[in-house]
Design a protein around this motif. Structure first.
Motif, PDB file in Angstrom:
ATOM      1  N   ALA A   1       0.850  -1.200   0.000  1.00 52.74           N
ATOM      2  CA  ALA A   1       0.000   0.000   0.000  1.00 52.74           C
ATOM      3  C   ALA A   1       0.887   1.251   0.000  1.00 52.74           C
ATOM      4  CB  ALA A   1      -0.926  -0.014   1.207  1.00 52.74           C
ATOM      5  N   VAL A   2       1.951   1.209   0.813  1.00 55.59           N
ATOM      6  CA  VAL A   2       2.839   2.372   0.879  1.00 55.59           C
ATOM      7  C   VAL A   2       3.560   2.568  -0.463  1.00 55.59           C
ATOM      8  CG1 VAL A   2       4.900   3.305   2.013  1.00 55.59           C
ATOM      9  CG2 VAL A   2       3.079   2.275   3.384  1.00 55.59           C
ATOM     10  N   GLU A   3       4.066   1.480  -1.034  1.00 48.32           N
ATOM     11  CA  GLU A   3       4.738   1.585  -2.348  1.00 48.32           C
ATOM     12  C   GLU A   3       3.795   2.206  -3.377  1.00 48.32           C
ATOM     13  OE1 GLU A   3       7.885   0.811  -3.154  1.00 48.32           O
ATOM     14  OE2 GLU A   3       8.378  -0.118  -1.231  1.00 48.32           O
TER      15      GLU A   3
ATOM     16  N   ALA B   1       3.511  10.195   6.869  1.00 46.38           N
ATOM     17  CA  ALA B   1       3.537   9.964   8.322  1.00 46.38           C
ATOM     18  C   ALA B   1       2.468   8.968   8.724  1.00 46.38           C
ATOM     19  CB  ALA B   1       3.300  11.280   9.066  1.00 46.38           C
ATOM     20  N   GLU B   2       2.762   8.226   9.792  1.00 44.95           N
ATOM     21  CA  GLU B   2       1.719   7.418  10.434  1.00 44.95           C
ATOM     22  C   GLU B   2       0.898   8.393  11.283  1.00 44.95           C
ATOM     23  OE1 GLU B   2       3.734   3.739  12.373  1.00 44.95           O
ATOM     24  OE2 GLU B   2       5.301   5.139  11.820  1.00 44.95           O
ATOM     25  N   THR B   3      -0.411   8.320  11.181  1.00 43.34           N
ATOM     26  CA  THR B   3      -1.231   9.257  11.971  1.00 43.34           C
ATOM     27  C   THR B   3      -0.983   9.009  13.455  1.00 43.34           C
ATOM     28  OG1 THR B   3      -2.861   9.000  10.226  1.00 43.34           O
ATOM     29  CG2 THR B   3      -3.551  10.204  12.188  1.00 43.34           C
TER      30      THR B   3
ATOM     31  N   LEU C   1      -0.970   9.781   4.614  1.00 45.98           N
ATOM     32  CA  LEU C   1      -1.057   9.237   5.971  1.00 45.98           C
ATOM     33  C   LEU C   1      -1.071   7.720   5.892  1.00 45.98           C
ATOM     34  CD1 LEU C   1      -3.462  11.690   7.842  1.00 45.98           C
ATOM     35  CD2 LEU C   1      -0.962  11.593   7.881  1.00 45.98           C
ATOM     36  N   ASP C   2      -0.189   7.121   6.660  1.00 47.73           N
ATOM     37  CA  ASP C   2      -0.061   5.663   6.682  1.00 47.73           C
ATOM     38  C   ASP C   2      -0.819   5.145   7.908  1.00 47.73           C
ATOM     39  OD1 ASP C   2       0.635   3.025   6.755  1.00 47.73           O
ATOM     40  OD2 ASP C   2       2.811   3.349   6.718  1.00 47.73           O
ATOM     41  N   GLU C   3      -1.958   4.559   7.653  1.00 48.25           N
ATOM     42  CA  GLU C   3      -2.762   3.985   8.748  1.00 48.25           C
ATOM     43  C   GLU C   3      -2.854   2.465   8.617  1.00 48.25           C
ATOM     44  OE1 GLU C   3      -6.302   6.022   9.836  1.00 48.25           O
ATOM     45  OE2 GLU C   3      -5.307   7.972   9.835  1.00 48.25           O
ATOM     46  N   VAL C   4      -1.774   1.901   8.099  1.00 48.08           N
ATOM     47  CA  VAL C   4      -1.722   0.438   7.971  1.00 48.08           C
ATOM     48  C   VAL C   4      -1.937  -0.215   9.333  1.00 48.08           C
ATOM     49  CG1 VAL C   4      -0.088  -1.460   7.570  1.00 48.08           C
ATOM     50  CG2 VAL C   4      -0.379   0.338   5.855  1.00 48.08           C
ATOM     51  N   MET C   5      -1.324   0.372  10.367  1.00 37.90           N
ATOM     52  CA  MET C   5      -1.455  -0.227  11.693  1.00 37.90           C
ATOM     53  C   MET C   5      -2.545   0.447  12.529  1.00 37.90           C
ATOM     54  SD  MET C   5       1.554  -0.997  14.406  1.00 37.90           S
ATOM     55  CE  MET C   5       2.097  -2.676  14.356  1.00 37.90           C
ATOM     56  N   CYS C   6      -2.600   1.772  12.499  1.00 39.29           N
ATOM     57  CA  CYS C   6      -3.502   2.487  13.421  1.00 39.29           C
ATOM     58  C   CYS C   6      -4.899   2.665  12.847  1.00 39.29           C
ATOM     59  CB  CYS C   6      -2.898   3.836  13.798  1.00 39.29           C
ATOM     60  SG  CYS C   6      -2.788   5.000  12.421  1.00 39.29           S
TER      61      CYS C   6
ATOM     62  N   ILE D   1       2.476 -10.320  23.033  1.00 35.75           N
ATOM     63  CA  ILE D   1       2.607  -8.869  22.978  1.00 35.75           C
ATOM     64  C   ILE D   1       3.586  -8.561  21.867  1.00 35.75           C
ATOM     65  CG2 ILE D   1       2.043  -8.341  25.381  1.00 35.75           C
ATOM     66  CD1 ILE D   1       5.080  -8.447  25.954  1.00 35.75           C
ATOM     67  N   TYR D   2       3.524  -7.352  21.325  1.00 27.61           N
ATOM     68  CA  TYR D   2       4.381  -6.994  20.190  1.00 27.61           C
ATOM     69  C   TYR D   2       5.521  -6.136  20.730  1.00 27.61           C
ATOM     70  CZ  TYR D   2       5.283  -5.362  15.391  1.00 27.61           C
ATOM     71  OH  TYR D   2       5.841  -5.070  14.174  1.00 27.61           O
ATOM     72  N   PRO D   3       6.752  -6.677  20.705  1.00 33.00           N
ATOM     73  CA  PRO D   3       7.868  -5.922  21.281  1.00 33.00           C
ATOM     74  C   PRO D   3       8.588  -5.097  20.214  1.00 33.00           C
ATOM     75  CG  PRO D   3       8.570  -8.134  20.755  1.00 33.00           C
ATOM     76  CD  PRO D   3       7.191  -7.988  20.188  1.00 33.00           C
TER      77      PRO D   3
END
Ligand code: PMP
Length: 449
Positions: free
Chosen positions: A105-107, A208-210, A242-247, A399-401
Protein backbone atom coordinates in the motif's frame (compact mmCIF):
# COMPACT_ATOMS: atom_id res chain seq x y z
CA UNK A 1 4.34 -32.32 15.77
CA UNK A 2 7.62 -32.56 13.84
CA UNK A 3 8.89 -29.32 12.33
CA UNK A 4 10.51 -29.03 8.93
CA UNK A 5 14.07 -27.76 8.88
CA UNK A 6 13.44 -26.09 5.55
CA UNK A 7 11.22 -23.17 6.47
CA UNK A 8 13.21 -19.98 6.60
CA UNK A 9 11.95 -18.26 9.76
CA UNK A 10 12.68 -14.61 10.33
CA UNK A 11 14.42 -15.49 13.61
CA UNK A 12 16.96 -17.81 12.06
CA UNK A 13 18.37 -18.96 15.36
CA UNK A 14 15.10 -19.80 17.02
CA UNK A 15 12.03 -21.73 15.99
CA UNK A 16 8.67 -20.36 17.03
CA UNK A 17 5.96 -22.66 18.41
CA UNK A 18 3.55 -24.14 15.87
CA UNK A 19 0.14 -22.45 15.97
CA UNK A 20 -2.63 -24.93 15.29
CA UNK A 21 -5.94 -23.27 16.12
CA UNK A 22 -7.52 -20.02 17.17
CA UNK A 23 -10.81 -18.96 18.66
CA UNK A 24 -11.78 -15.46 19.75
CA UNK A 25 -8.75 -13.78 21.26
CA UNK A 26 -6.99 -17.11 21.98
CA UNK A 27 -4.44 -19.09 19.97
CA UNK A 28 -3.34 -22.64 20.72
CA UNK A 29 -0.03 -24.29 19.78
CA UNK A 30 0.84 -27.87 18.87
CA UNK A 31 1.90 -28.60 22.45
CA UNK A 32 -1.58 -27.65 23.66
CA UNK A 33 -0.54 -24.33 25.20
CA UNK A 34 -2.95 -21.37 24.94
CA UNK A 35 -2.00 -17.75 24.35
CA UNK A 36 -4.04 -14.56 24.63
CA UNK A 37 -3.49 -12.62 21.43
CA UNK A 38 -3.05 -9.25 23.13
CA UNK A 39 -1.37 -7.69 20.12
CA UNK A 40 -3.68 -9.07 17.42
CA UNK A 41 -0.46 -10.49 15.90
CA UNK A 42 0.87 -7.12 14.77
CA UNK A 43 -2.36 -5.13 15.26
CA UNK A 44 -4.04 -7.28 12.63
CA UNK A 45 -6.66 -9.58 14.19
CA UNK A 46 -9.37 -7.04 14.94
CA UNK A 47 -12.12 -9.67 15.09
CA UNK A 48 -9.99 -12.29 16.77
CA UNK A 49 -9.72 -15.77 15.33
CA UNK A 50 -12.25 -18.13 13.83
CA UNK A 51 -15.04 -15.59 13.28
CA UNK A 52 -17.85 -17.65 11.69
CA UNK A 53 -19.27 -14.83 9.52
CA UNK A 54 -15.89 -14.11 7.93
CA UNK A 55 -15.15 -17.78 7.35
CA UNK A 56 -18.58 -18.29 5.75
CA UNK A 57 -18.07 -15.30 3.44
CA UNK A 58 -14.69 -16.65 2.34
CA UNK A 59 -16.20 -20.08 1.67
CA UNK A 60 -18.97 -18.59 -0.44
CA UNK A 61 -16.44 -16.61 -2.47
CA UNK A 62 -14.14 -19.59 -3.02
CA UNK A 63 -17.07 -21.68 -4.20
CA UNK A 64 -18.03 -18.97 -6.66
CA UNK A 65 -14.68 -17.58 -7.83
CA UNK A 66 -11.34 -17.48 -6.02
CA UNK A 67 -9.31 -15.32 -8.40
CA UNK A 68 -9.54 -13.30 -11.59
CA UNK A 69 -6.62 -11.17 -12.78
CA UNK A 70 -7.40 -7.44 -12.66
CA UNK A 71 -6.08 -6.79 -16.15
CA UNK A 72 -9.03 -8.86 -17.42
CA UNK A 73 -11.78 -8.43 -14.83
CA UNK A 74 -13.04 -6.73 -11.76
CA UNK A 75 -15.22 -8.73 -9.34
CA UNK A 76 -18.47 -7.94 -7.62
CA UNK A 77 -16.89 -8.39 -4.21
CA UNK A 78 -14.05 -5.93 -4.95
CA UNK A 79 -16.59 -3.36 -6.15
CA UNK A 80 -18.69 -3.86 -3.01
CA UNK A 81 -15.70 -3.48 -0.75
CA UNK A 82 -14.64 -0.30 -2.56
CA UNK A 83 -18.15 1.13 -2.11
CA UNK A 84 -18.12 0.30 1.59
CA UNK A 85 -14.68 1.90 2.06
CA UNK A 86 -15.48 5.04 0.11
CA UNK A 87 -18.85 5.31 1.88
CA UNK A 88 -17.03 5.64 5.21
CA UNK A 89 -13.89 7.46 3.99
CA UNK A 90 -12.81 11.01 4.80
CA UNK A 91 -14.18 13.73 2.47
CA UNK A 92 -13.11 13.55 -1.15
CA UNK A 93 -11.46 10.14 -0.86
CA UNK A 94 -13.45 8.67 -3.70
CA UNK A 95 -11.21 5.88 -4.97
CA UNK A 96 -9.66 2.72 -3.59
CA UNK A 97 -6.70 0.77 -4.96
CA UNK A 98 -6.43 -2.74 -3.53
CA UNK A 99 -3.11 -4.44 -2.78
CA UNK A 100 -2.03 -7.39 -0.64
CA UNK A 101 -0.55 -5.74 2.44
CA UNK A 102 0.87 -2.70 4.15
CA UNK A 103 4.20 -2.31 2.36
CA UNK A 104 2.48 -2.71 -0.99
CA UNK A 105 0.00 0.00 0.00
CA UNK A 106 2.84 2.37 0.88
CA UNK A 107 4.74 1.59 -2.35
CA UNK A 108 1.58 2.24 -4.37
CA UNK A 109 0.95 5.53 -2.57
CA UNK A 110 4.52 6.72 -3.20
CA UNK A 111 4.24 5.90 -6.88
CA UNK A 112 0.79 7.46 -7.16
CA UNK A 113 2.25 10.67 -5.76
CA UNK A 114 5.09 10.60 -8.26
CA UNK A 115 2.88 9.83 -11.24
CA UNK A 116 0.43 12.55 -10.22
CA UNK A 117 3.16 15.19 -10.29
CA UNK A 118 4.55 13.93 -13.59
CA UNK A 119 1.07 14.10 -15.09
CA UNK A 120 0.35 17.65 -13.88
CA UNK A 121 3.65 18.79 -15.39
CA UNK A 122 5.77 19.01 -12.24
CA UNK A 123 8.29 16.22 -12.81
CA UNK A 124 10.93 18.13 -10.85
CA UNK A 125 9.14 17.13 -7.65
CA UNK A 126 11.12 14.13 -6.53
CA UNK A 127 11.59 14.36 -2.75
CA UNK A 128 9.65 12.70 0.01
CA UNK A 129 9.82 13.95 3.55
CA UNK A 130 9.04 11.50 6.33
CA UNK A 131 9.79 11.14 10.02
CA UNK A 132 12.47 9.54 12.15
CA UNK A 133 11.34 6.69 14.40
CA UNK A 134 8.62 5.67 11.98
CA UNK A 135 7.80 2.46 10.16
CA UNK A 136 6.21 2.17 6.73
CA UNK A 137 7.14 -1.35 5.62
CA UNK A 138 10.04 -3.45 4.49
CA UNK A 139 10.07 -3.17 0.68
CA UNK A 140 12.68 -0.73 -0.58
CA UNK A 141 10.44 2.32 -1.14
CA UNK A 142 8.61 1.83 2.14
CA UNK A 143 11.91 1.19 3.94
CA UNK A 144 13.31 4.42 2.50
CA UNK A 145 10.49 6.56 3.89
CA UNK A 146 10.61 4.69 7.20
CA UNK A 147 12.80 6.19 9.88
CA UNK A 148 13.94 3.16 11.82
CA UNK A 149 17.73 3.29 11.51
CA UNK A 150 18.27 -0.29 12.57
CA UNK A 151 16.02 -1.57 9.79
CA UNK A 152 17.53 0.78 7.20
CA UNK A 153 21.21 0.48 8.05
CA UNK A 154 22.46 -2.33 5.78
CA UNK A 155 20.14 -1.43 2.91
CA UNK A 156 20.96 2.29 2.87
CA UNK A 157 22.84 2.23 -0.48
CA UNK A 158 19.73 0.82 -2.14
CA UNK A 159 17.27 3.36 -0.80
CA UNK A 160 15.80 6.39 -2.54
CA UNK A 161 16.73 9.68 -0.97
CA UNK A 162 14.25 10.73 1.71
CA UNK A 163 14.62 13.55 4.19
CA UNK A 164 13.53 12.72 7.72
CA UNK A 165 12.25 15.20 10.30
CA UNK A 166 11.43 14.75 13.99
CA UNK A 167 8.49 12.54 14.88
CA UNK A 168 5.74 13.79 17.18
CA UNK A 169 7.02 12.06 20.29
CA UNK A 170 5.74 13.99 23.27
CA UNK A 171 7.36 11.93 26.01
CA UNK A 172 10.84 12.56 24.62
CA UNK A 173 10.43 15.62 22.41
CA UNK A 174 8.30 18.13 24.30
CA UNK A 175 10.23 20.58 26.43
CA UNK A 176 9.28 20.82 30.13
CA UNK A 177 7.85 24.32 29.82
CA UNK A 178 6.19 23.77 26.43
CA UNK A 179 2.46 23.14 25.91
CA UNK A 180 1.53 20.21 23.67
CA UNK A 181 0.18 22.71 21.13
CA UNK A 182 3.42 24.72 21.12
CA UNK A 183 5.38 21.50 20.72
CA UNK A 184 3.25 20.57 17.70
CA UNK A 185 3.80 23.98 16.14
CA UNK A 186 7.55 23.69 16.71
CA UNK A 187 7.49 20.42 14.76
CA UNK A 188 5.47 22.02 11.97
CA UNK A 189 8.04 24.83 11.83
CA UNK A 190 10.82 22.24 11.51
CA UNK A 191 9.01 20.68 8.58
CA UNK A 192 8.53 24.16 7.04
CA UNK A 193 12.28 24.77 7.24
CA UNK A 194 13.02 21.40 5.67
CA UNK A 195 10.64 22.15 2.80
CA UNK A 196 12.36 25.51 2.25
CA UNK A 197 15.78 23.83 2.21
CA UNK A 198 14.70 21.26 -0.37
CA UNK A 199 12.81 23.89 -2.37
CA UNK A 200 9.00 23.70 -2.03
CA UNK A 201 8.60 22.94 -5.73
CA UNK A 202 10.80 19.87 -5.43
CA UNK A 203 8.81 18.07 -2.73
CA UNK A 204 6.15 15.49 -3.62
CA UNK A 205 4.74 14.46 -0.27
CA UNK A 206 5.05 14.31 3.47
CA UNK A 207 4.54 10.77 4.75
CA UNK A 208 3.54 9.96 8.32
CA UNK A 209 1.72 7.42 10.43
CA UNK A 210 -1.23 9.26 11.97
CA UNK A 211 -0.55 7.36 15.19
CA UNK A 212 2.92 5.84 15.19
CA UNK A 213 3.10 2.09 15.71
CA UNK A 214 5.88 -0.32 15.03
CA UNK A 215 8.99 1.63 15.99
CA UNK A 216 8.61 3.53 19.25
CA UNK A 217 5.50 2.24 20.91
CA UNK A 218 2.32 4.07 20.16
CA UNK A 219 3.05 7.69 19.27
CA UNK A 220 -0.08 9.83 19.51
CA UNK A 221 -0.02 13.25 17.82
CA UNK A 222 -0.46 16.40 19.91
CA UNK A 223 -3.46 18.66 19.21
CA UNK A 224 -3.08 20.82 16.13
CA UNK A 225 0.03 19.06 14.81
CA UNK A 226 -1.57 17.44 11.78
CA UNK A 227 -3.73 20.51 11.08
CA UNK A 228 -0.54 22.57 10.92
CA UNK A 229 1.02 20.02 8.60
CA UNK A 230 -2.04 19.89 6.37
CA UNK A 231 -1.96 23.73 6.00
CA UNK A 232 1.74 23.67 5.23
CA UNK A 233 1.36 20.98 2.57
CA UNK A 234 -1.55 22.87 0.98
CA UNK A 235 0.46 26.08 0.88
CA UNK A 236 3.17 24.36 -1.18
CA UNK A 237 1.07 21.95 -3.25
CA UNK A 238 2.67 19.02 -1.39
CA UNK A 239 0.64 15.84 -0.88
CA UNK A 240 -0.07 14.49 2.58
CA UNK A 241 0.21 10.69 2.71
CA UNK A 242 -1.06 9.24 5.97
CA UNK A 243 -0.06 5.66 6.68
CA UNK A 244 -2.76 3.99 8.75
CA UNK A 245 -1.72 0.44 7.97
CA UNK A 246 -1.45 -0.23 11.69
CA UNK A 247 -3.50 2.49 13.42
CA UNK A 248 -6.38 2.55 10.94
CA UNK A 249 -9.61 0.61 10.36
CA UNK A 250 -11.01 1.23 13.80
CA UNK A 251 -7.99 0.43 15.95
CA UNK A 252 -7.93 3.88 17.65
CA UNK A 253 -11.71 4.10 18.12
CA UNK A 254 -12.64 5.84 14.86
CA UNK A 255 -12.54 4.06 11.54
CA UNK A 256 -9.64 6.24 10.40
CA UNK A 257 -7.26 7.71 12.98
CA UNK A 258 -7.06 11.00 11.00
CA UNK A 259 -10.73 11.69 11.84
CA UNK A 260 -9.59 12.52 15.37
CA UNK A 261 -7.07 15.02 13.99
CA UNK A 262 -9.62 16.84 11.83
CA UNK A 263 -7.51 16.40 8.69
CA UNK A 264 -8.07 14.66 5.40
CA UNK A 265 -5.00 13.30 3.61
CA UNK A 266 -4.49 13.08 -0.14
CA UNK A 267 -3.60 9.41 0.09
CA UNK A 268 -4.39 7.07 2.96
CA UNK A 269 -2.93 3.58 3.32
CA UNK A 270 -4.72 0.84 5.25
CA UNK A 271 -4.08 -2.89 5.65
CA UNK A 272 -3.87 -5.04 8.78
CA UNK A 273 -7.33 -4.44 10.30
CA UNK A 274 -8.91 -4.24 6.85
CA UNK A 275 -8.93 -8.01 6.46
CA UNK A 276 -8.31 -8.77 10.12
CA UNK A 277 -5.73 -11.42 9.17
CA UNK A 278 -8.27 -13.65 7.44
CA UNK A 279 -6.59 -12.84 4.12
CA UNK A 280 -3.65 -10.64 3.10
CA UNK A 281 -5.10 -7.35 1.88
CA UNK A 282 -4.30 -3.64 1.93
CA UNK A 283 -5.57 -0.58 0.14
CA UNK A 284 -4.78 3.00 -0.80
CA UNK A 285 -7.66 5.44 -0.53
CA UNK A 286 -7.12 8.36 -2.87
CA UNK A 287 -8.54 11.81 -3.40
CA UNK A 288 -10.61 11.94 -6.56
CA UNK A 289 -8.45 14.61 -8.22
CA UNK A 290 -5.37 12.38 -8.10
CA UNK A 291 -7.15 9.53 -9.84
CA UNK A 292 -8.89 11.89 -12.29
CA UNK A 293 -5.53 13.36 -13.26
CA UNK A 294 -4.24 9.91 -14.17
CA UNK A 295 -7.47 8.94 -15.89
CA UNK A 296 -7.42 12.02 -18.10
CA UNK A 297 -3.68 11.88 -18.61
CA UNK A 298 -2.05 8.57 -19.37
CA UNK A 299 -5.24 6.67 -18.46
CA UNK A 300 -3.22 4.14 -16.49
CA UNK A 301 -1.66 3.95 -13.06
CA UNK A 302 1.68 2.53 -13.98
CA UNK A 303 1.97 0.04 -11.16
CA UNK A 304 0.43 -3.28 -10.22
CA UNK A 305 0.79 -6.73 -8.76
CA UNK A 306 -0.62 -10.14 -9.67
CA UNK A 307 -2.93 -10.42 -6.66
CA UNK A 308 -4.48 -6.95 -6.66
CA UNK A 309 -8.07 -7.10 -5.50
CA UNK A 310 -7.94 -10.86 -4.92
CA UNK A 311 -11.57 -11.98 -4.69
CA UNK A 312 -11.25 -14.09 -1.52
CA UNK A 313 -9.23 -11.36 0.18
CA UNK A 314 -11.91 -8.82 -0.74
CA UNK A 315 -14.64 -11.16 0.53
CA UNK A 316 -12.84 -11.57 3.85
CA UNK A 317 -12.31 -7.81 4.22
CA UNK A 318 -15.90 -7.06 3.25
CA UNK A 319 -17.18 -9.48 5.87
CA UNK A 320 -14.79 -8.12 8.55
CA UNK A 321 -15.91 -4.55 7.89
CA UNK A 322 -19.60 -5.51 7.80
CA UNK A 323 -19.29 -7.27 11.16
CA UNK A 324 -17.58 -4.19 12.64
CA UNK A 325 -20.46 -2.00 11.42
CA UNK A 326 -23.23 -4.44 12.33
CA UNK A 327 -21.95 -5.14 15.84
CA UNK A 328 -21.04 -1.49 16.57
CA UNK A 329 -17.51 -2.55 17.37
CA UNK A 330 -16.03 0.93 17.15
CA UNK A 331 -18.03 1.84 20.26
CA UNK A 332 -16.63 -1.28 21.87
CA UNK A 333 -13.07 -0.26 20.88
CA UNK A 334 -13.57 3.06 22.64
CA UNK A 335 -15.17 1.56 25.76
CA UNK A 336 -12.85 -1.41 26.08
CA UNK A 337 -9.92 0.84 25.22
CA UNK A 338 -10.78 3.14 28.12
CA UNK A 339 -10.97 0.09 30.37
CA UNK A 340 -7.60 -1.23 29.14
CA UNK A 341 -6.03 2.20 29.71
CA UNK A 342 -7.35 2.38 33.25
CA UNK A 343 -6.15 -1.17 34.05
CA UNK A 344 -2.71 -0.46 32.59
CA UNK A 345 -2.40 2.75 34.58
CA UNK A 346 -3.57 1.08 37.75
CA UNK A 347 -1.27 -1.95 37.47
CA UNK A 348 1.74 -0.46 35.74
CA UNK A 349 1.44 3.33 36.05
CA UNK A 350 3.85 3.42 39.03
CA UNK A 351 6.10 0.60 37.87
CA UNK A 352 9.73 1.77 38.14
CA UNK A 353 10.51 0.50 34.63
CA UNK A 354 7.46 1.78 32.78
CA UNK A 355 8.27 5.31 31.67
CA UNK A 356 5.16 6.08 29.69
CA UNK A 357 1.81 4.50 28.84
CA UNK A 358 0.16 6.01 25.78
CA UNK A 359 -2.44 5.17 23.21
CA UNK A 360 -5.92 5.47 21.86
CA UNK A 361 -8.80 3.04 21.49
CA UNK A 362 -7.39 -0.48 21.65
CA UNK A 363 -3.92 0.62 20.56
CA UNK A 364 -1.58 1.05 23.55
CA UNK A 365 2.17 1.29 23.98
CA UNK A 366 4.37 1.07 27.03
CA UNK A 367 7.82 2.62 26.94
CA UNK A 368 10.22 0.74 29.17
CA UNK A 369 13.03 2.55 30.96
CA UNK A 370 15.89 1.65 33.21
CA UNK A 371 15.47 4.85 35.19
CA UNK A 372 12.12 6.62 35.24
CA UNK A 373 13.37 9.86 36.76
CA UNK A 374 15.71 10.61 33.88
CA UNK A 375 13.78 8.58 31.28
CA UNK A 376 16.88 6.55 30.58
CA UNK A 377 16.47 3.61 28.24
CA UNK A 378 17.84 0.16 28.94
CA UNK A 379 21.12 -0.78 27.32
CA UNK A 380 20.22 -2.11 23.84
CA UNK A 381 22.45 -5.15 24.42
CA UNK A 382 20.07 -6.32 27.17
CA UNK A 383 17.41 -6.79 24.46
CA UNK A 384 14.79 -6.14 27.06
CA UNK A 385 11.92 -6.11 24.56
CA UNK A 386 12.89 -9.57 23.28
CA UNK A 387 13.25 -10.96 26.82
CA UNK A 388 9.84 -9.57 27.66
CA UNK A 389 8.29 -11.17 24.60
CA UNK A 390 9.71 -14.58 25.60
CA UNK A 391 8.60 -14.19 29.21
CA UNK A 392 5.12 -13.21 28.04
CA UNK A 393 4.89 -16.23 25.72
CA UNK A 394 5.70 -18.40 28.73
CA UNK A 395 2.85 -16.67 30.55
CA UNK A 396 0.58 -17.42 27.58
CA UNK A 397 0.49 -13.83 26.36
CA UNK A 398 1.28 -12.44 22.91
CA UNK A 399 2.61 -8.87 22.98
CA UNK A 400 4.38 -6.99 20.19
CA UNK A 401 7.87 -5.92 21.28
CA UNK A 402 9.95 -3.20 19.70
CA UNK A 403 13.33 -1.77 20.31
CA UNK A 404 17.00 -2.15 20.66
CA UNK A 405 18.29 0.39 18.14
CA UNK A 406 21.63 1.79 19.23
CA UNK A 407 22.32 5.21 17.73
CA UNK A 408 19.06 5.57 15.86
CA UNK A 409 17.64 5.62 19.43
CA UNK A 410 14.45 3.75 19.77
CA UNK A 411 14.44 2.14 23.23
CA UNK A 412 12.34 -0.79 24.39
CA UNK A 413 8.60 -0.74 23.91
CA UNK A 414 5.62 -3.05 24.06
CA UNK A 415 2.58 -2.67 21.89
CA UNK A 416 -0.85 -3.97 22.83
CA UNK A 417 -3.57 -4.19 20.19
CA UNK A 418 -6.11 -6.74 21.37
CA UNK A 419 -9.04 -7.75 19.18
CA UNK A 420 -12.07 -5.43 19.26
CA UNK A 421 -14.14 -8.27 20.71
CA UNK A 422 -12.03 -8.64 23.88
CA UNK A 423 -14.07 -8.86 27.08
CA UNK A 424 -13.25 -6.97 30.28
CA UNK A 425 -12.20 -10.26 31.87
CA UNK A 426 -9.78 -10.89 29.01
CA UNK A 427 -8.39 -7.36 29.33
CA UNK A 428 -7.82 -8.06 33.03
CA UNK A 429 -5.90 -11.21 32.14
CA UNK A 430 -3.77 -9.33 29.60
CA UNK A 431 -2.72 -6.74 32.15
CA UNK A 432 -2.08 -9.29 34.91
CA UNK A 433 0.04 -11.50 32.66
CA UNK A 434 1.94 -8.49 31.32
CA UNK A 435 2.75 -7.29 34.82
CA UNK A 436 3.95 -10.77 35.81
CA UNK A 437 6.13 -11.05 32.69
CA UNK A 438 7.70 -7.64 33.21
CA UNK A 439 8.44 -8.29 36.88
CA UNK A 440 10.06 -11.57 35.96
CA UNK A 441 12.28 -9.99 33.31
CA UNK A 442 13.46 -7.13 35.48
CA UNK A 443 14.24 -9.50 38.33
CA UNK A 444 16.15 -11.77 35.91
CA UNK A 445 18.44 -8.89 34.99
CA UNK A 446 18.94 -8.02 38.64
CA UNK A 447 16.61 -5.03 38.93
CA UNK A 448 13.63 -4.50 41.20
CA UNK A 449 10.01 -3.85 40.33
N1 PMP B 1 3.02 0.78 7.55
C1 PMP B 1 2.83 0.66 8.87
C2 PMP B 1 2.42 1.87 9.65
C3 PMP B 1 2.98 -0.57 9.50
O1 PMP B 1 2.81 -0.66 10.83
C4 PMP B 1 3.34 -1.70 8.72
C5 PMP B 1 3.51 -3.07 9.35
N2 PMP B 1 3.85 -3.13 10.65
C6 PMP B 1 3.53 -1.53 7.35
C7 PMP B 1 3.36 -0.29 6.79
C8 PMP B 1 3.93 -2.69 6.48
O2 PMP B 1 2.91 -3.59 6.37
P1 PMP B 1 3.18 -5.11 5.88
O3 PMP B 1 3.96 -5.75 6.98
O4 PMP B 1 1.80 -5.67 5.72
O5 PMP B 1 3.91 -5.03 4.61
Amino acid sequence: MSQSTHVFHRQLAKRPPVAVSGQGIWLRDAEGRSYIDASGGAAVSCLGHGHPDVIAAMHRQIDQLAYAHTSFFTTEVAEQLADLLVGSAPAGMSHVYFVSGGSEAVEAALKMARQYFVEIGQPQRRHFIARRQSYHGNTLGALAVGGNEWRREQFRPLLIDVTHVSPCYEYRGRLPDETPEAYGQRLVAELARTIEELGPDNVMAFVAETVGGATAGVLTPVPGYFKGIRDLCDRHGILLILDEVMCGMGRTGTLHACEQEGVVPDLLTVAKGLGGGYQPIGAVLAQGRIVETMRQGSGLFQHGHTYLGHAVACAAALAVQQVIQRDHLLTQVRDRGAYLASRLRHELGDHPHVGDIRGRGLFWGLELVQDRAIRQWFEPSLKLHARLKSAAMEEGLMIYPMGGTVDGRCGDHVLLAPPFISSEGEVDQIVTRLRRSLDRVVSDIGLTS
